[in-house]
Write an enzyme that holds these catalytic residues in place. Structure first.
Site, short mmCIF file in Angstrom:
data_model
loop_
_atom_site.label_atom_id
_atom_site.label_comp_id
_atom_site.label_asym_id
_atom_site.label_seq_id
_atom_site.Cartn_x
_atom_site.Cartn_y
_atom_site.Cartn_z
N ARG A 29 0.82 -1.23 0.00
CA ARG A 29 0.00 0.00 0.00
C ARG A 29 0.84 1.26 0.00
O ARG A 29 0.44 2.27 0.58
CB ARG A 29 -0.94 0.04 1.20
CG ARG A 29 -2.07 -0.96 1.17
CD ARG A 29 -3.23 -0.45 0.35
NE ARG A 29 -4.18 -1.52 0.11
CZ ARG A 29 -5.27 -1.73 0.84
NH1 ARG A 29 -5.56 -0.91 1.81
NH2 ARG A 29 -6.06 -2.73 0.57
N ARG A 33 -3.24 6.76 1.16
CA ARG A 33 -3.78 7.98 1.77
C ARG A 33 -2.85 8.67 2.76
O ARG A 33 -3.10 9.80 3.16
CB ARG A 33 -5.12 7.67 2.44
CG ARG A 33 -6.24 7.49 1.44
CD ARG A 33 -7.44 6.83 2.06
NE ARG A 33 -7.09 5.46 2.43
CZ ARG A 33 -7.94 4.60 2.99
NH1 ARG A 33 -9.16 4.96 3.28
NH2 ARG A 33 -7.54 3.37 3.28
N ARG A 42 -6.44 11.39 -5.82
CA ARG A 42 -7.63 10.60 -5.48
C ARG A 42 -8.89 11.46 -5.55
O ARG A 42 -9.92 11.03 -6.06
CB ARG A 42 -7.44 10.04 -4.06
CG ARG A 42 -8.60 9.34 -3.44
CD ARG A 42 -8.69 7.92 -3.91
NE ARG A 42 -9.72 7.18 -3.19
CZ ARG A 42 -11.02 7.30 -3.44
NH1 ARG A 42 -11.44 8.11 -4.37
NH2 ARG A 42 -11.88 6.58 -2.75
N ASP A 79 -6.36 -2.72 -7.62
CA ASP A 79 -6.92 -3.41 -6.46
C ASP A 79 -7.23 -4.84 -6.85
O ASP A 79 -7.50 -5.13 -8.02
CB ASP A 79 -8.19 -2.71 -5.95
CG ASP A 79 -8.52 -3.14 -4.53
OD1 ASP A 79 -7.96 -2.54 -3.59
OD2 ASP A 79 -9.28 -4.10 -4.36
N TYR A 158 -14.41 -12.11 -0.73
CA TYR A 158 -15.08 -10.82 -0.94
C TYR A 158 -16.30 -11.00 -1.85
O TYR A 158 -17.34 -10.37 -1.65
CB TYR A 158 -14.12 -9.80 -1.56
CG TYR A 158 -13.21 -9.15 -0.54
CD1 TYR A 158 -13.66 -8.10 0.24
CD2 TYR A 158 -11.91 -9.59 -0.34
CE1 TYR A 158 -12.84 -7.50 1.19
CE2 TYR A 158 -11.08 -9.01 0.60
CZ TYR A 158 -11.56 -7.96 1.36
OH TYR A 158 -10.75 -7.37 2.30
O1 CP3 Z 1 0.15 -1.67 -2.44
C1 CP3 Z 1 -0.11 -0.75 -3.25
O2 CP3 Z 1 0.25 0.45 -3.08
C2 CP3 Z 1 -0.80 -1.12 -4.54
C3 CP3 Z 1 -2.20 -0.95 -4.57
C4 CP3 Z 1 -3.10 -1.89 -3.79
C5 CP3 Z 1 -4.33 -1.44 -3.24
N1 CP3 Z 1 -5.00 -2.52 -2.75
C6 CP3 Z 1 -4.78 -0.04 -3.25
C7 CP3 Z 1 -5.88 0.37 -2.36
C8 CP3 Z 1 -3.02 -3.27 -3.54
C9 CP3 Z 1 -1.89 -4.22 -3.86
C10 CP3 Z 1 -4.23 -3.65 -2.91
C11 CP3 Z 1 -4.54 -5.05 -2.53
C12 CP3 Z 1 -5.75 -5.34 -1.78
N2 CP3 Z 1 -6.99 -4.76 -1.91
C13 CP3 Z 1 -5.85 -6.37 -0.81
C14 CP3 Z 1 -4.74 -7.30 -0.43
C15 CP3 Z 1 -3.78 -6.67 0.51
C16 CP3 Z 1 -4.33 -6.41 1.88
O3 CP3 Z 1 -4.48 -5.23 2.23
O4 CP3 Z 1 -4.57 -7.39 2.61
C17 CP3 Z 1 -7.16 -6.36 -0.32
C18 CP3 Z 1 -7.72 -7.28 0.75
C19 CP3 Z 1 -7.88 -5.35 -1.04
C20 CP3 Z 1 -9.31 -4.97 -0.90
C21 CP3 Z 1 -9.45 -3.60 -0.42
N3 CP3 Z 1 -9.22 -2.47 -1.18
C22 CP3 Z 1 -9.82 -3.17 0.89
C23 CP3 Z 1 -10.14 -4.09 2.04
C24 CP3 Z 1 -9.83 -1.77 0.87
C25 CP3 Z 1 -10.28 -0.84 1.98
C26 CP3 Z 1 -9.26 -0.68 3.01
C27 CP3 Z 1 -8.78 0.72 3.05
O5 CP3 Z 1 -7.59 0.90 3.32
O6 CP3 Z 1 -9.60 1.63 2.85
C28 CP3 Z 1 -9.41 -1.35 -0.41
C29 CP3 Z 1 -9.22 0.05 -0.86
C30 CP3 Z 1 -7.85 0.44 -1.30
N4 CP3 Z 1 -7.04 -0.30 -2.13
C31 CP3 Z 1 -7.17 1.64 -0.98
C32 CP3 Z 1 -5.94 1.61 -1.64
C33 CP3 Z 1 -4.88 2.67 -1.65
C34 CP3 Z 1 -7.73 2.77 -0.12
C35 CP3 Z 1 -8.90 3.40 -0.79
C36 CP3 Z 1 -8.81 4.88 -1.08
O7 CP3 Z 1 -7.76 5.46 -1.40
O8 CP3 Z 1 -9.88 5.49 -1.01
#
Ligand code: CP3
Length: 365
Positions: A29, A33, A42, A79, A158
Site C-alpha cells: 500500500r 492515503r 484521489r 486493487d 469478498y
Molecule cells: O500496495 C499498493 O500500493 C498497490 C495498490 C493496492 C491497493 N490494494 C490499493 C488500495 C493493492 C496491492 C491492494 C490489494 C488489496 N486490496 C488487498 C490485499 C492486501 C491487503 O491489504 O490485505 C485487499 C484485501 C484489497 C481490498 C481492499 N481495497 C480493501 C479491504 C480496501 C479498503 C481498506 C482501506 O484501506 O480503505 C481497499 C481500498 C484500497 N485499495 C485503498 C488503496 C490505496 C484505499 C482506498 C482509497 O484510497 O480510497
C-alpha cells in the site's frame, strides 16, 4: 517484458536467491492515503475504481512513493477487486468503510458472472495493462515493477461475503454448504487471474505478488461438519482452498512465462502456513505477515528461501526507538539471507511520512 534489464534490479536479484548486504525495500500500500499527493489525485479521480482504471492517474500515484522515498520496487496501483468487477459483479468502494460487492449467495448470482473465456473481461482490464506499460517506461531502470492479483480464496471471500467480514463466515459457510459451487468459483478465478498475471508480465511487470490476505480464516482441518462431502473430509483447508489454487496459478503463469518471479503473501497462515508457501505453491518468495516471528520462520525454512516483510504497520506509526528496533530485528533475522524489506501488512493512512523516512534511513545505514 523487460527481462534484459532484470539484472540491474536488486529486487530481481533477491528473487533469484541472491542475498544483499542491505535488503531492498518497498511497502505494501505504498501508494495511499498517508501521502498528501495521493489524496490530491484521489480527489480528482472521482471514485476509487475510476482511479484504478485511469492510466494517467494510476501511473502518477504509483510513481509518487518512488519519487519520494526511492523504494527499490514499485507496485502497480490497482486493487484485487478489479477482477470481480471485470467478471460483472457490482463492486464499489464506500468512503471510510471499504469495498462493497453484491454478495454471491448461490447459483443464480454465479450464473450471471462472465465465463472465463469472455473477451469482455480483458477489454475491461485493458487500462491496467496500459498503466503497466507506462510504468515500465517511466520508472528508473533499477526499480523493479511488481504486478499483482488476489489469491482465489481471498477474492472469492469478498465475492461471496460482499465485504471483508472479520471471520469470513459467509464464504466458509458456502464452501461447506455448496462445495461444488465454491470450487467452480475458485477454478474460474484461477483461470482468469492466471491470464491476468501473464498479461501484466507481458506488459512489462518484472514480477508479481499474489495477495492471500484471508488465509487466516481457514480452519486447520476441513470436514468437521456434516455438510462437507465425504471425499473432502479431512483435507487440509489451507492446501484445499489457498495453497493448491495458488500453485495452479503459478504453474499456469510459468507455462506461458517460464521464468516468471512470483511472491505469495499468505497473511494469517501462521508460522507453519508461511513455511509451507514456497514448497507447496512453487512461489519464489513468501511475504511474511507481522504476526510471524521472522527469526523463527528463517530458522524453519531452508536458507535459500526468499522472504519478504514484516514490520508491523503499527510500529511504523509509533516510530522512534520501537521502529529502530523493528528494523534492526529484521536485519538481524535475515543477515546473509535473501530478503526483501517490507511491512507485515499495508501501511495505514495515519502513518507519519517522517517515520517512513526514519525507517529507510535506518535500513540503508
Ligand atoms: O500496495 C499498493 O500500493 C498497490 C495498490 C493496492 C491497493 N490494494 C490499493 C488500495 C493493492 C496491492 C491492494 C490489494 C488489496 N486490496 C488487498 C490485499 C492486501 C491487503 O491489504 O490485505 C485487499 C484485501 C484489497 C481490498 C481492499 N481495497 C480493501 C479491504 C480496501 C479498503 C481498506 C482501506 O484501506 O480503505 C481497499 C481500498 C484500497 N485499495 C485503498 C488503496 C490505496 C484505499 C482506498 C482509497 O484510497 O480510497
Amino acid at each position: 517484458m523487460s527481462q534484459g534489464d532484470a539484472a540491474d534490479r536488486v529486487v530481481m536479484r533477491v528473487l533469484a536467491g541472491q542475498a544483499q548486504k542491505r535488503p531492498p525495500a518497498w511497502m505494501m500500500r505504498q501508494a495511499g492515503r498517508y501521502l498528501p499527493e495521493y489524496r490530491e489525485v484521489r480527489a480528482k479521480a472521482g471514485s476509487f475504481l475510476d482511479l484504478c482504471y485511469n492510466p494517467d492517474f494510476a501511473t502518477e500515484v504509483t510513481l509518487q512513493p518512488i519519487r519520494r522515498f526511492g523504494f527499490e520496487a514499485s507496485i502497480l496501483f490497482s486493487d484485487i477487486l478489479v477482477i470481480p468487477d471485470a467478471l460483472g459483479q457490482n463492486v464499489r468502494f464506500v468512503e471510510g468503510e471499504g469495498p462493497r460487492l453484491d454478495p454471491l449467495a448461490g447459483r443464480p448470482e454465479f450464473a450471471r458472472l462472465r465465463e472465463a473465456g469472455d473477451p469482455a473481461i480483458f477489454s475491461h482490464l485493458a487500462p491496467v495493462f496500459e498503466t503497466v506499460r507506462r510504468l515500465r517506461a517511466e520508472l528508473p531502470n533499477e526499480t523493479t515493477l511488481l504486478g499483482f492479483c488476489g489469491a482465489p480464496w481471498t477474492v472469492a471471500s469478498y465475492m461471496i461475503g460482499g465485504r471483508g467480514t472479520p471471520d469470513l463466515a459467509p464464504s466458509r459457510a458456502l464452501a461447506r454448504h455448496d462445495t461444488a459451487l465454491v470450487t467452480e468459483l475458485i477454478d474460474r478465478l484461477v483461470t482468469v487471474q492466471t491470464e491476468y498475471l501473464v498479461r501484466q508480465l507481458e506488459a512489462g511487470a518484472d514480477a508479481v505478488q499474489i495477495f492471500e490476505s484471508h488465509a487466516g480464516s481457514l480452519p486447520d482441518a476441513w470436514g468437521a461438519d456434516e455438510n462437507v462431502p465425504p471425499e473432502e473430509a479431512g483435507r487440509d483447508a489451507l492446501t484445499r482452498w489457498s495453497l493448491d489454487p495458488i500453485a495452479r496459478m503459478i504453474a499456469g503463469v510459468r507455462a506461458r512465462v517460464p521464468n516468471a518471479k512470483i511472491i505469495v503473501f499468505a497473511r494469517g497462515s501462521g508460522l507453519d502456513g508461511h513455511a509451507r508457501v514456497v514448497p507447496e505453491t512453487g512461489a519464489d518468495a513468501v511475504g511474511v505477515d507481522w504476526s510471524v516471528d521472522l527469526a523463527a520462520l528463517r530458522a524453519t525454512v531452508p536458507a535459500t528461501t526468499v522472504t519478504q516483510g514484516n514490520v508491523h504497520p503499527d510500529t511504523l506509526i509509533a516510530g522512534g526507538a520501537a521502529l529502530d528496533a523493528a528494523v534492526d530485528g529484521v536485519l538481524a533475522a535475515t543477515e546473509g539471507l535473501p530478503h526483501i524489506f517490507n511491512l507485515g501488512h499495508g501501511i495505514t493512512p495515519q502513518t507519519p511520512i517522517a517515520h517512513v523516512e526514519r525507517m529507510l534511513a535506518r535500513l540503508r545505514g
